[in-house]
Design a protein around this motif. Structure first.
Motif, PDB file in Angstrom:
ATOM      1  N   TRP A  26     102.165  32.996  51.938  1.00  0.00           N
ATOM      2  CA  TRP A  26     103.043  32.873  50.762  1.00  0.00           C
ATOM      3  C   TRP A  26     103.581  31.462  50.676  1.00  0.00           C
ATOM      4  CZ3 TRP A  26     108.076  31.404  50.015  1.00  0.00           C
ATOM      5  CH2 TRP A  26     108.745  31.853  48.869  1.00  0.00           C
ATOM      6  N   GLN A  27     103.428  30.852  49.513  1.00  0.00           N
ATOM      7  CA  GLN A  27     103.962  29.519  49.256  1.00  0.00           C
ATOM      8  C   GLN A  27     104.887  29.584  48.054  1.00  0.00           C
ATOM      9  OE1 GLN A  27     103.362  26.091  50.657  1.00  0.00           O
ATOM     10  NE2 GLN A  27     105.242  26.021  49.426  1.00  0.00           N
ATOM     11  N   GLY A  28     106.133  29.144  48.219  1.00  0.00           N
ATOM     12  CA  GLY A  28     107.076  29.154  47.111  1.00  0.00           C
ATOM     13  C   GLY A  28     106.642  28.217  45.990  1.00  0.00           C
ATOM     14  N   ARG A  29     106.807  28.679  44.742  1.00  0.00           N
ATOM     15  CA  ARG A  29     106.465  27.869  43.567  1.00  0.00           C
ATOM     16  C   ARG A  29     107.602  27.961  42.554  1.00  0.00           C
ATOM     17  NH1 ARG A  29     101.040  26.738  42.578  1.00  0.00           N
ATOM     18  NH2 ARG A  29     101.938  25.408  40.947  1.00  0.00           N
TER      19      ARG A  29
ATOM     20  N   HIS B 129     105.210  32.369  42.590  1.00  0.00           N
ATOM     21  CA  HIS B 129     104.757  31.952  43.905  1.00  0.00           C
ATOM     22  C   HIS B 129     103.256  32.175  44.088  1.00  0.00           C
ATOM     23  CE1 HIS B 129     109.025  31.894  44.549  1.00  0.00           C
ATOM     24  NE2 HIS B 129     109.136  33.218  44.553  1.00  0.00           N
ATOM     25  N   ASP B 130     102.687  31.428  45.043  1.00  0.00           N
ATOM     26  CA  ASP B 130     101.297  31.635  45.432  1.00  0.00           C
ATOM     27  C   ASP B 130     101.248  32.606  46.604  1.00  0.00           C
ATOM     28  OD1 ASP B 130     100.017  29.994  43.582  1.00  0.00           O
ATOM     29  OD2 ASP B 130     100.276  28.198  44.825  1.00  0.00           O
ATOM     30  N   ARG B 131     100.394  33.619  46.485  1.00  0.00           N
ATOM     31  CA  ARG B 131     100.196  34.589  47.560  1.00  0.00           C
ATOM     32  C   ARG B 131      98.701  34.789  47.770  1.00  0.00           C
ATOM     33  NH1 ARG B 131     103.254  39.985  46.147  1.00  0.00           N
ATOM     34  NH2 ARG B 131     102.498  40.488  48.249  1.00  0.00           N
ATOM     35  N   MET B 132      98.226  34.417  48.947  1.00  0.00           N
ATOM     36  CA  MET B 132      96.817  34.575  49.290  1.00  0.00           C
ATOM     37  C   MET B 132      96.720  35.524  50.477  1.00  0.00           C
ATOM     38  SD  MET B 132      95.535  32.689  46.964  1.00  0.00           S
ATOM     39  CE  MET B 132      93.848  32.894  47.530  1.00  0.00           C
ATOM     40  N   ALA B 133      96.024  36.630  50.295  1.00  0.00           N
ATOM     41  CA  ALA B 133      95.921  37.657  51.325  1.00  0.00           C
ATOM     42  C   ALA B 133      94.490  37.791  51.818  1.00  0.00           C
ATOM     43  CB  ALA B 133      96.419  39.001  50.797  1.00  0.00           C
ATOM     44  N   TYR B 134      94.344  37.866  53.138  1.00  0.00           N
ATOM     45  CA  TYR B 134      93.052  38.108  53.783  1.00  0.00           C
ATOM     46  C   TYR B 134      93.031  39.561  54.264  1.00  0.00           C
ATOM     47  CZ  TYR B 134      92.536  32.977  54.303  1.00  0.00           C
ATOM     48  OH  TYR B 134      92.436  31.620  54.103  1.00  0.00           O
ATOM     49  N   TYR B 135      91.982  40.290  53.898  1.00  0.00           N
ATOM     50  CA  TYR B 135      91.818  41.682  54.312  1.00  0.00           C
ATOM     51  C   TYR B 135      90.612  41.801  55.240  1.00  0.00           C
ATOM     52  CZ  TYR B 135      95.049  42.662  50.480  1.00  0.00           C
ATOM     53  OH  TYR B 135      96.142  42.684  49.655  1.00  0.00           O
ATOM     54  N   LYS B 136      90.802  42.537  56.342  1.00  0.00           N
ATOM     55  CA  LYS B 136      89.722  42.696  57.311  1.00  0.00           C
ATOM     56  C   LYS B 136      88.740  43.756  56.811  1.00  0.00           C
ATOM     57  CE  LYS B 136      87.727  41.849  61.272  1.00  0.00           C
ATOM     58  NZ  LYS B 136      88.374  42.290  62.536  1.00  0.00           N
ATOM     59  N   GLY B 137      87.474  43.370  56.670  1.00  0.00           N
ATOM     60  CA  GLY B 137      86.432  44.290  56.250  1.00  0.00           C
ATOM     61  C   GLY B 137      85.394  44.476  57.338  1.00  0.00           C
ATOM     62  N   ASP B 138      84.380  45.279  57.078  1.00  0.00           N
ATOM     63  CA  ASP B 138      83.332  45.535  58.066  1.00  0.00           C
ATOM     64  C   ASP B 138      82.555  44.272  58.417  1.00  0.00           C
ATOM     65  OD1 ASP B 138      84.065  48.193  58.051  1.00  0.00           O
ATOM     66  OD2 ASP B 138      82.561  48.762  56.549  1.00  0.00           O
ATOM     67  N   LYS B 139      82.459  43.341  57.467  1.00  0.00           N
ATOM     68  CA  LYS B 139      81.659  42.139  57.696  1.00  0.00           C
ATOM     69  C   LYS B 139      82.510  40.872  57.812  1.00  0.00           C
ATOM     70  CE  LYS B 139      77.640  44.033  55.249  1.00  0.00           C
ATOM     71  NZ  LYS B 139      76.665  43.827  54.133  1.00  0.00           N
ATOM     72  N   GLY B 140      83.798  41.056  58.076  1.00  0.00           N
ATOM     73  CA  GLY B 140      84.664  39.893  58.218  1.00  0.00           C
ATOM     74  C   GLY B 140      85.868  39.966  57.304  1.00  0.00           C
ATOM     75  N   TRP B 141      86.396  38.801  56.944  1.00  0.00           N
ATOM     76  CA  TRP B 141      87.615  38.721  56.151  1.00  0.00           C
ATOM     77  C   TRP B 141      87.317  38.415  54.688  1.00  0.00           C
ATOM     78  CZ3 TRP B 141      92.290  39.998  58.161  1.00  0.00           C
ATOM     79  CH2 TRP B 141      92.402  40.034  59.544  1.00  0.00           C
ATOM     80  N   ASN B 142      88.057  39.099  53.802  1.00  0.00           N
ATOM     81  CA  ASN B 142      87.959  38.865  52.360  1.00  0.00           C
ATOM     82  C   ASN B 142      89.309  38.357  51.859  1.00  0.00           C
ATOM     83  OD1 ASN B 142      85.258  40.036  52.106  1.00  0.00           O
ATOM     84  ND2 ASN B 142      86.280  41.985  52.504  1.00  0.00           N
ATOM     85  N   MET B 143      89.308  37.287  51.095  1.00  0.00           N
ATOM     86  CA  MET B 143      90.536  36.680  50.593  1.00  0.00           C
ATOM     87  C   MET B 143      90.752  37.054  49.130  1.00  0.00           C
ATOM     88  SD  MET B 143      91.756  32.676  50.765  1.00  0.00           S
ATOM     89  CE  MET B 143      90.215  32.115  50.020  1.00  0.00           C
ATOM     90  N   GLN B 144      91.996  37.415  48.807  1.00  0.00           N
ATOM     91  CA  GLN B 144      92.359  37.773  47.434  1.00  0.00           C
ATOM     92  C   GLN B 144      93.692  37.126  47.084  1.00  0.00           C
ATOM     93  OE1 GLN B 144      90.544  39.632  45.302  1.00  0.00           O
ATOM     94  NE2 GLN B 144      88.923  40.075  46.780  1.00  0.00           N
ATOM     95  N   ARG B 145      93.802  36.695  45.830  1.00  0.00           N
ATOM     96  CA  ARG B 145      95.095  36.200  45.340  1.00  0.00           C
ATOM     97  C   ARG B 145      95.905  37.379  44.826  1.00  0.00           C
ATOM     98  NH1 ARG B 145      97.707  31.586  43.455  1.00  0.00           N
ATOM     99  NH2 ARG B 145      95.913  30.253  44.023  1.00  0.00           N
ATOM    100  N   LEU B 146      97.190  37.412  45.182  1.00  0.00           N
ATOM    101  CA  LEU B 146      98.104  38.463  44.735  1.00  0.00           C
ATOM    102  C   LEU B 146      99.118  37.890  43.761  1.00  0.00           C
ATOM    103  CD1 LEU B 146      98.865  40.198  48.171  1.00  0.00           C
ATOM    104  CD2 LEU B 146      97.010  40.696  46.566  1.00  0.00           C
ATOM    105  N   ALA B 147      99.530  38.712  42.803  1.00  0.00           N
ATOM    106  CA  ALA B 147     100.591  38.283  41.883  1.00  0.00           C
ATOM    107  C   ALA B 147     101.915  38.217  42.630  1.00  0.00           C
ATOM    108  CB  ALA B 147     100.697  39.250  40.708  1.00  0.00           C
ATOM    109  N   PRO B 148     102.774  37.269  42.235  1.00  0.00           N
ATOM    110  CA  PRO B 148     104.054  37.129  42.950  1.00  0.00           C
ATOM    111  C   PRO B 148     105.020  38.251  42.655  1.00  0.00           C
ATOM    112  CG  PRO B 148     103.974  35.640  41.092  1.00  0.00           C
ATOM    113  CD  PRO B 148     102.612  36.267  41.197  1.00  0.00           C
TER     114      PRO B 148
END
Length: 212
Positions: free
Chosen positions: A185-188, A193-212
């Motif tokens: 999370w980065q304050g804006r 704000h910017d929110r970037m989330a990494y989710y653990k999947g079967d083949k590694g990590w997937n990154m998604q942007r979340l709404a603040p």
């Protein structure tokens, strides 16, 4: 406390761009932690850890991150404390690093498990002797009669181990947080704000942007 409703802080510290972030969240976290350390923050390794009973009653407290490896985040505690007993009965865990001075935070969700006894021994052995005595003396999270009881326990164990090597108590050791989600999370400005989330999947990590 009407002033609480009028408190405002404008975040101007920076931004997050998907193309500039690491593919692995551990690599990204290391960069963020190094930035927090370089910024001179007090105890940048402090993180709020939340646990819950099997019935779902939550509790939270601040602990210190003591290791980051390819598996996850490690902290140490009394296994007979409230958090210890809750995590052993219900391993779901959440943690937050709040680096408000640099307008950043990191949220973690995952599963907690005990670290190997050898790893707990290795960390315990590098602690100061006063801290080792404290691990024996404190019946963490239990009610005590007063400060005097704690001081008596501390004195008793100090005398017991005087002049000898202090072993790790069997009820004290590390927990590893194996993350399933890590959010940066980065304050804006304007609370966008910017929110970037990494989710653990079967083949590694997937990154998604979340709404603040």
């Amino acid at each position: 406390m009407d002033e609480l409703s009028r408190m405002r802080h404008e975040y101007l510290g920076g931004s997050l761009n998907e193309t500039e972030m690491a593919l692995n969240p551990f690599d990204e976290f290391k960069v963020w932690l190094e930035t927090a350390i370089a910024s001179g923050l007090s105890e940048p390794n402090a993180m709020t850890v939340a646990s819950a009973t099997p019935e779902g009653r939550p509790s939270a407290r601040v602990v210190l991150l003591k290791e980051l490896n390819e598996k996850g985040f490690v902290f140490y505690t009394n296994y007979m404390s409230r958090k210890g007993e809750e995590l052993l009965a219900n391993p779901f865990i959440a943690a937050v690093f709040d680096w408000h001075e640099i307008e950043r935070q990191v949220r973690i969700e995952g599963i907690a498990e005990k670290v190997d006894e050898e790893e707990s021994d290795a960390y315990f052995n590098v602690r100061p002797n006063d801290a080792k005595i404290g691990a024996w003396a404190s019946p963490q999270s239990r009610m005590v009669r007063g400060r005097e009881e704690l001081e008596e326990l501390e004195k008793r164990y100090a005398n017991q181990f005087s002049g000898s090597e202090i072993p790790r108590p069997p009820h004290w050791g590390g927990f590893l947080i194996r993350p399933t989600m890590i959010e940066f999370w980065q304050g804006r400005p304007n609370r966008m704000h910017d929110r970037m989330a990494y989710y653990k999947g079967d083949k590694g990590w997937n990154m998604q942007r979340l709404a603040p």
